[in-house]
Design an enzyme around this catalytic site. Structure first.
Site, PDB file in Angstrom:
ATOM      1  N   SER A  36      -4.400  10.982  -3.287  1.00  0.00           N
ATOM      2  CA  SER A  36      -3.485  11.714  -2.804  1.00  0.00           C
ATOM      3  C   SER A  36      -3.191  12.928  -3.104  1.00  0.00           C
ATOM      4  O   SER A  36      -4.101  13.049  -4.245  1.00  0.00           O
ATOM      5  CB  SER A  36      -2.379  10.821  -3.524  1.00  0.00           C
ATOM      6  OG  SER A  36      -2.455  11.046  -4.972  1.00  0.00           O
TER       7      SER A  36
ATOM      8  N   ASN B 268      -3.396  -0.015   2.643  1.00  0.00           N
ATOM      9  CA  ASN B 268      -3.861   0.975   1.092  1.00  0.00           C
ATOM     10  C   ASN B 268      -2.703   0.014  -0.097  1.00  0.00           C
ATOM     11  O   ASN B 268      -2.075  -1.090  -0.053  1.00  0.00           O
ATOM     12  CB  ASN B 268      -2.186   1.793   2.224  1.00  0.00           C
ATOM     13  CG  ASN B 268      -2.777   2.793   2.090  1.00  0.00           C
ATOM     14  OD1 ASN B 268      -3.952   3.134   3.395  1.00  0.00           O
ATOM     15  ND2 ASN B 268      -2.509   3.813   2.109  1.00  0.00           N
TER      16      ASN B 268
ATOM     17  N   GLU C 152      -0.130   8.840  11.643  1.00  0.00           N
ATOM     18  CA  GLU C 152       0.642   8.586  10.941  1.00  0.00           C
ATOM     19  C   GLU C 152       1.971   8.392  11.858  1.00  0.00           C
ATOM     20  O   GLU C 152       2.380   9.757  12.495  1.00  0.00           O
ATOM     21  CB  GLU C 152       1.476   8.337   9.672  1.00  0.00           C
ATOM     22  CG  GLU C 152       2.123   7.306   9.578  1.00  0.00           C
ATOM     23  CD  GLU C 152       3.026   6.904   8.213  1.00  0.00           C
ATOM     24  OE1 GLU C 152       4.043   6.560   7.815  1.00  0.00           O
ATOM     25  OE2 GLU C 152       1.736   7.401   7.312  1.00  0.00           O
TER      26      GLU C 152
ATOM     27  N   HIS D 194       6.572   1.889   1.161  1.00  0.00           N
ATOM     28  CA  HIS D 194       6.199   2.554  -0.241  1.00  0.00           C
ATOM     29  C   HIS D 194       6.969   1.675  -1.343  1.00  0.00           C
ATOM     30  O   HIS D 194       8.075   2.315  -1.128  1.00  0.00           O
ATOM     31  CB  HIS D 194       6.008   3.905  -0.157  1.00  0.00           C
ATOM     32  CG  HIS D 194       4.710   3.951   0.570  1.00  0.00           C
ATOM     33  ND1 HIS D 194       4.661   5.736   1.759  1.00  0.00           N
ATOM     34  CD2 HIS D 194       3.652   4.047   0.984  1.00  0.00           C
ATOM     35  CE1 HIS D 194       3.505   5.634   2.057  1.00  0.00           C
ATOM     36  NE2 HIS D 194       3.387   4.330   1.636  1.00  0.00           N
ATOM     37  N   GLY D 195       6.673   1.796  -2.613  1.00  0.00           N
ATOM     38  CA  GLY D 195       6.968   1.621  -3.948  1.00  0.00           C
ATOM     39  C   GLY D 195       6.639  -0.007  -3.893  1.00  0.00           C
ATOM     40  O   GLY D 195       5.780  -0.331  -3.826  1.00  0.00           O
TER      41      GLY D 195
ATOM     42  N   GLU E 196       6.641   7.115  -2.612  1.00  0.00           N
ATOM     43  CA  GLU E 196       5.957   7.371  -3.259  1.00  0.00           C
ATOM     44  C   GLU E 196       4.684   8.979  -3.129  1.00  0.00           C
ATOM     45  O   GLU E 196       4.902   9.190  -2.121  1.00  0.00           O
ATOM     46  CB  GLU E 196       4.831   6.271  -2.611  1.00  0.00           C
ATOM     47  CG  GLU E 196       3.413   6.365  -3.523  1.00  0.00           C
ATOM     48  CD  GLU E 196       2.275   5.100  -2.823  1.00  0.00           C
ATOM     49  OE1 GLU E 196       1.885   4.073  -3.282  1.00  0.00           O
ATOM     50  OE2 GLU E 196       2.054   5.012  -1.637  1.00  0.00           O
TER      51      GLU E 196
ATOM     52  N   ASP F 109      -5.252  11.084   1.129  1.00  0.00           N
ATOM     53  CA  ASP F 109      -4.561   9.864   1.515  1.00  0.00           C
ATOM     54  C   ASP F 109      -3.415  11.312   2.590  1.00  0.00           C
ATOM     55  O   ASP F 109      -3.593  11.968   2.029  1.00  0.00           O
ATOM     56  CB  ASP F 109      -3.877   9.289   0.530  1.00  0.00           C
ATOM     57  CG  ASP F 109      -2.725   8.717   0.970  1.00  0.00           C
ATOM     58  OD1 ASP F 109      -2.760   7.755   1.943  1.00  0.00           O
ATOM     59  OD2 ASP F 109      -2.176   7.570  -0.017  1.00  0.00           O
ATOM     60  N   HIS F 110      -2.238  10.321   2.393  1.00  0.00           N
ATOM     61  CA  HIS F 110      -0.836  11.100   3.257  1.00  0.00           C
ATOM     62  C   HIS F 110      -0.908  13.360   3.030  1.00  0.00           C
ATOM     63  O   HIS F 110      -1.090  13.675   1.620  1.00  0.00           O
ATOM     64  CB  HIS F 110       0.194  10.715   2.381  1.00  0.00           C
ATOM     65  CG  HIS F 110       0.731   9.061   3.080  1.00  0.00           C
ATOM     66  ND1 HIS F 110       1.668   8.820   4.276  1.00  0.00           N
ATOM     67  CD2 HIS F 110       0.229   8.263   2.754  1.00  0.00           C
ATOM     68  CE1 HIS F 110       1.595   7.939   4.257  1.00  0.00           C
ATOM     69  NE2 HIS F 110       1.025   7.383   3.217  1.00  0.00           N
TER      70      HIS F 110
ATOM     71  N   HIS G 171       0.456   0.326   6.030  1.00  0.00           N
ATOM     72  CA  HIS G 171       0.771   1.049   4.746  1.00  0.00           C
ATOM     73  C   HIS G 171       1.595   0.558   3.978  1.00  0.00           C
ATOM     74  O   HIS G 171       2.424  -0.562   4.851  1.00  0.00           O
ATOM     75  CB  HIS G 171       1.407   2.875   4.922  1.00  0.00           C
ATOM     76  CG  HIS G 171      -0.231   3.562   5.463  1.00  0.00           C
ATOM     77  ND1 HIS G 171       0.287   4.577   5.550  1.00  0.00           N
ATOM     78  CD2 HIS G 171      -1.342   3.302   5.545  1.00  0.00           C
ATOM     79  CE1 HIS G 171      -0.668   5.381   5.729  1.00  0.00           C
ATOM     80  NE2 HIS G 171      -1.561   4.690   5.729  1.00  0.00           N
ATOM     81  N   GLY G 172       1.678   1.074   2.771  1.00  0.00           N
ATOM     82  CA  GLY G 172       3.196   0.300   2.111  1.00  0.00           C
ATOM     83  C   GLY G 172       3.558  -1.747   2.000  1.00  0.00           C
ATOM     84  O   GLY G 172       3.819  -2.078   2.676  1.00  0.00           O
ATOM     85  N   GLY G 173       1.948  -1.794   1.382  1.00  0.00           N
ATOM     86  CA  GLY G 173       1.744  -3.215   1.682  1.00  0.00           C
ATOM     87  C   GLY G 173       2.262  -3.909  -0.235  1.00  0.00           C
ATOM     88  O   GLY G 173       2.821  -5.260   0.010  1.00  0.00           O
ATOM     89  N   SER G 174       2.922  -3.184  -0.633  1.00  0.00           N
ATOM     90  CA  SER G 174       4.003  -3.892  -1.779  1.00  0.00           C
ATOM     91  C   SER G 174       4.949  -4.252  -1.436  1.00  0.00           C
ATOM     92  O   SER G 174       6.019  -3.916  -0.120  1.00  0.00           O
ATOM     93  CB  SER G 174       3.879  -2.704  -2.933  1.00  0.00           C
ATOM     94  OG  SER G 174       3.176  -1.885  -3.513  1.00  0.00           O
TER      95      SER G 174
ATOM     96  N   ASP H 196      -2.020   1.104  -4.281  1.00  0.00           N
ATOM     97  CA  ASP H 196      -1.484   1.699  -4.987  1.00  0.00           C
ATOM     98  C   ASP H 196      -0.695   1.650  -5.620  1.00  0.00           C
ATOM     99  O   ASP H 196      -0.774   0.993  -7.049  1.00  0.00           O
ATOM    100  CB  ASP H 196      -0.582   3.083  -4.372  1.00  0.00           C
ATOM    101  CG  ASP H 196      -0.954   3.977  -5.147  1.00  0.00           C
ATOM    102  OD1 ASP H 196      -1.713   4.370  -6.384  1.00  0.00           O
ATOM    103  OD2 ASP H 196      -0.155   5.040  -4.434  1.00  0.00           O
TER     104      ASP H 196
END
Length: 358
Positions: free
Chosen positions: A61, A286, A173, A225-226, A181, A108-109, A264-267, A288
């Site tokens: 990032s 992703n 995107e 994200h997060g 994030e 990344d982004h 994105h944002g797999g959490s 992170d």
């Protein structure tokens, strides 16, 4: 046949990236893209990929790149972020072959306000290309999802024209990933913007394919994200199938999944949602937040186990004159952090079906 029958070990570029992503799509697995901030985290990610015999994506990032260069450097004009990204790229290129895995080296982004960082990395790619006939990186992500759709697509197309000369892949995107994030806060975004429409995906595909087929699309399907408890994030991976069907109909092709999608944002995602997304053409996910926690957990657990040896340089339960250097040596506790992160990256590979693929 495995991945190493079609691509070499080390950093992949151009046609080898194309071969890898096509292979992943055809064989129904995705590759974790692990955000790294140091040589230690890069090495941990590579070690995990080696152990489970899998390809890997290492990504940096803008903030992670600046940290890699050193927080003592000024980041005026994105100078530290450019230096850190380039330094990390050379580190990966130096060691990846010896880990014996194929690696996609990615940034990344990059939001519109960070374009000087993007331009600096492309400058480094072009300089590397002059000498080696390939770019320094494998791919870059341009995230203009907060801009109007037409501007997002037009600017991505302009950059892809520059990147295509070096066979660089562009990730873009469309739609917004919620949450917060790395300094990007989308916690207040209208819920409707968290779900990309098929027409939007087609608009992206139609324009970018005129330049190159080396692009991936991060379409929003409720991603956030997060950090969230599994099950609390409302994902709709079935939307990805609708996108594939829509584009396939527009193209009149028999290709079931014409698009390379990025997750994105797999959490907070449950495993069945990850599996479903992969089945609809996700070839990259992703990772992170969870690897950050794993790295910290390794240090925390080390401290808890050895805290009686970590209060002074000399003196511990074995005697007041006993030295503690072997416990506070960074190579010891950082190694425990790495081992914990290795285990989490392995888990990500398993979740994505990316095991024993070499």
């Amino acid at each position: 046949m495995g991945v190493l029958d079609i691509v070499p070990t080390g950093v992949l570029t151009g046609d080898n990236v194309r071969k890898l992503f096509n292979y992943a799509r055809e064989h129904g697995f995705a590759i974790p893209a692990v955000n790294c901030t140091s040589s230690s985290t890069i090495n941990a990610a590579l070690e995990a990929a080696r152990d489970v015999k899998a390809p890997l994506i290492i990504q940096l990032s803008q903030g992670g790149s600046a940290f890699y260069a050193g927080k003592g450097l000024s980041n005026d004009g994105q100078r530290a972020s450019i230096l850190g990204a380039v330094a990390a790229a050379h580190h990966v290129r130096t060691v990846a072959k010896d880990y014996g895995v194929p690696v996609v080296l990615h940034s990344d982004h990059c939001a519109k306000k960070l374009l000087p960082w993007f331009d600096g990395m492309l400058d480094a790619d072009e300089e590397y290309f002059k000498v080696h006939n390939e770019p320094l990186f494998s791919s870059h992500m341009l995230d203009l999802s907060e801009e109007p759709k037409d501007e997002n697509i037009a600017l991505c197309k302009t950059y892809l024209q520059r990147m295509a000369k070096m066979n660089l892949l562009l990730e873009m995107e469309i739609g917004i990933t919620g949450g917060e994030e790395d300094g990007v806060d989308n916690t207040g975004v209208d819920n409707n913007r968290l779900y990309t429409q098929p027409e939007d995906v087609w608009d992206v595909y139609r324009e970018l394919i005129q330049v190159s087929d080396l692009f991936t699309i991060a379409a929003a399907f409720g991603n956030v994200h997060g950090v969230y408890k599994p099950g609390n994030v409302k994902l709709s991976p079935h939307l990805l199938k609708k996108h594939q069907d829509y584009v396939r109909e527009k193209l009149g092709t028999q290709q079931e999944k014409p698009i390379w999608f990025v997750f994105h944002g797999g959490s907070g995602s449950v495993k069945k949602e990850i599996e479903e997304a992969v089945s609809y053409g996700v070839i990259k996910m992703n990772v992170d937040t969870d690897t950050q926690w794993a790295y910290w957990e390794g240090i925390r657990n080390f401290y808890e186990a050895k805290k009686d040896y970590l209060q002074t340089q000399v003196g511990n339960p074995e005697g007041e004159d006993k030295p503690n250097k072997k416990y506070y040596d960074p190579r010891v506790f950082i190694r425990d952090a790495e081992k914990s992160m290795v285990n989490r990256v392995k888990e990500a590979c398993r979740d994505l079906g990316n095991v024993n693929r070499l």
